[in-house]
Design an enzyme around this catalytic site. Structure first.
Site, PDB file in Angstrom:
ATOM      1  N   HIS A  38     -27.102  60.427  73.813  1.00 30.19           N
ATOM      2  CA  HIS A  38     -28.197  60.371  73.913  1.00 30.19           C
ATOM      3  C   HIS A  38     -29.064  61.319  74.069  1.00 30.19           C
ATOM      4  O   HIS A  38     -29.224  62.561  73.733  1.00 30.19           O
ATOM      5  CB  HIS A  38     -29.045  59.360  73.142  1.00 30.19           C
ATOM      6  CG  HIS A  38     -28.921  58.225  72.087  1.00 30.19           C
ATOM      7  ND1 HIS A  38     -27.986  57.813  72.511  1.00 30.19           N
ATOM      8  CD2 HIS A  38     -29.754  58.547  71.094  1.00 30.19           C
ATOM      9  CE1 HIS A  38     -28.035  57.504  70.979  1.00 30.19           C
ATOM     10  NE2 HIS A  38     -28.586  57.807  70.225  1.00 30.19           N
ATOM     11  N   LYS A 103     -29.036  45.635  69.950  1.00 34.66           N
ATOM     12  CA  LYS A 103     -29.632  44.592  69.695  1.00 34.66           C
ATOM     13  C   LYS A 103     -30.791  44.398  70.671  1.00 34.66           C
ATOM     14  O   LYS A 103     -30.614  45.647  71.572  1.00 34.66           O
ATOM     15  CB  LYS A 103     -28.767  43.089  70.146  1.00 34.66           C
ATOM     16  CG  LYS A 103     -28.027  44.101  71.876  1.00 34.66           C
ATOM     17  CD  LYS A 103     -28.840  42.771  73.017  1.00 34.66           C
ATOM     18  CE  LYS A 103     -28.141  43.359  73.877  1.00 34.66           C
ATOM     19  NZ  LYS A 103     -28.508  43.354  75.208  1.00 34.66           N
TER      20      LYS A 103
END
Lengths: 185, 282
Positions: A38, A103
């Site tokens: 990212h 998560k």
């Protein structure tokens, strides 16, 4: 709570029917990216360079799989903790990314981006990595191979079980579930 | 005078190699037992489904030697060395690192160690983190803890004020675990270190996660605190995987040592629902 079978790429129509708490069995192509990938992707955007894949309609899976045994497409491949991608997700959602799989909690900025641009954050079960990994049928590294487990992979998945966590209406499954089950002992 | 016992570091390397592989694929029995008990008590249907998925994962991992979690952790080793032991055939820490490197390569385990600043992955999962304790006797006890990043990130050390006392400690641990929510992969085992000093209370907190799950502290004061914190965490509603339910933590384990009259160190370290650790005595 409804159950849906969806295939990527996802459209606005797919997203607007989903509500926090729904179960989704997702099939098709997913792209993997964690922190390091990212950082590189957002840096590429800032420098006006192309991303390693077009994020439009796509779902990014926050995962760094364990190495594949011979004859298997991938090793264990459960979700990593998503909040580390908070600074990056809204930028990619604005470019048309339709979903994230991970998560744990994500920020209000991500929640707002999901509502504004019609996207979803899907929660998977952390630590159920051998089971989740078995829904992956094919995997290839398409960018940043030097990052090892953090390289960007193109996965083909079949019926990956997911829960809708942030829907496109500002709801948050973790908050809803927590409230429902508080003080029940 | 007691006799010196030679221990070959090659035996240490082999032991670490086997412990690391065993930990990656096979959940400790006490952890599974605690999860089965939680399943019986759980009232949320979603939570039951999550626990069933966790049980299925444990079975697949064990049968097919697929890691329980893709994050196979850094190798954290608690080594108790009897003072009558003399290591031969090399340096013991090198042997531990060799064992870890070989296990992570041969076992198709993920290599997660990296440069903290550049984030460059070293590709060998080294170095292992070794905590050494000298104890009486001529044995070597090795505990291998495969510590994942998700649960480790939900840790903290806080230098409390002495006036915060028991109540302040209970509240701080409960608030912290509720804030951590789904991040450390609940149901968790919560390790708490109280006292000693800044760094030692952190080691106690991690060591506490390795106690047999649910076995209360032998100190009744601490056992009572463990129970109170556990009930409060499980009343949060967070539940397995954070998707709601009665099982947010399986156990709270506290270790305590004397501290300075001016301090009250507190450390919290969490273990996720696979809590991978294995041990051996040489």
């Amino acid at each position: 709570m409804a159950e849906y079978r969806l295939t990527t790429p996802l459209s606005d129509e797919d997203i607007i029917k989903l509500k926090a708490g729904d179960t989704v069995y997702l099939s098709g192509v997913l792209y993997t990216a964690r922190d390091a990938a990212h950082m590189r992707m957002v840096k590429a955007l800032e420098e006006g360079k192309e991303l390693p894949f077009d994020v439009k309609g796509q779902v990014i899976y926050y995962v760094g799989p364990s190495p594949a045994r011979p004859g298997k497409p991938i090793g264990s491949a459960g979700p990593t903790t998503s909040y580390r991608m908070n600074p990056f997700a809204p930028k990619l959602i604005a470019l048309g990314q339709k979903g994230m799989i991970g998560k744990g909690k994500m920020s209000d900025e991500v929640k707002e981006a999901c509502a504004k641009y019609k996207a979803c954050y899907f929660a998977s079960i952390g630590g159920a990595a051998a089971v989740v990994g078995s829904s992956v049928k094919k995997a290839e590294i398409i960018a940043y191979p030097e990052l090892g487990p953090e390289a960007v992979r193109r996965l083909e998945v079949e019926n990956m079980p997911l829960f809708v966590c942030f829907d496109s209406y500002g709801n948050d499954l973790y908050e809803i579930a927590k409230k429902e089950w508080a003080n029940k002992l | 005078m007691s006799e010196i016992r030679n221990v070959s570091v090659k035996d240490v390397e082999e032991a670490i190699y086997k412990l690391a592989l065993d930990a990656a694929y096979h959940i400790p029995e006490d952890v599974l037992e605690a999860e089965k008990k939680a399943y019986e008590k759980e009232k949320s249907e979603v939570a039951k489904k999550v626990l069933e998925t966790i049980f299925q994962n444990i079975e697949v991992s064990s049968k097919e030697e697929f890691p329980l979690c893709q994050d196979t952790g850094l190798g954290v080793i608690f080594m108790e060395v009897g003072q009558d032991v003399h290591f031969v055939d090399g340096y013991v820490v090198d042997a531990i690192n060799n064992g870890v490197e070989r296990a992570y390569k041969d076992g198709y385990l993920r290599k997660s160690s990296c440069n903290p600043l550049t984030r460059e992955n070293y590709g060998n999962n080294l170095p292992a983190i070794v905590h050494t304790f000298v104890v009486p006797g001529d044995k070597v006890r090795l505990i291998f803890d495969a510590k994942g990043g998700g649960s480790e990130s939900m840790s903290k050390v806080q230098m409390m004020k002495p006036a915060d006392g028991r109540e302040g400690i209970v509240q701080t641990v409960v608030d912290w675990m509720i804030q951590a929510g789904p991040n450390p992969c609940p149901p968790t085992i919560v390790g708490v270190g109280i006292g000693a000093d800044f760094e030692r209370c952190a080691v106690m907190a991690k060591h506490a996660t390795l106690r047999k799950v649910g076995e209360p502290s032998p100190d009744p004061v601490l056992a009572d605190m463990e129970q109170e914190i556990l009930t409060k965490i499980n009343n949060s509603g967070i539940g397995p995987a954070g998707l709601g339910g009665l099982t947010t933590a399986l156990a709270v384990h506290i270790e305590m040592e004397p501290c300075h009259i001016a301090t009250l160190p507190l450390a919290i370290n969490t273990a996720c629902h696979v809590n991978r650790h294995k041990e051996i005595e040489l």
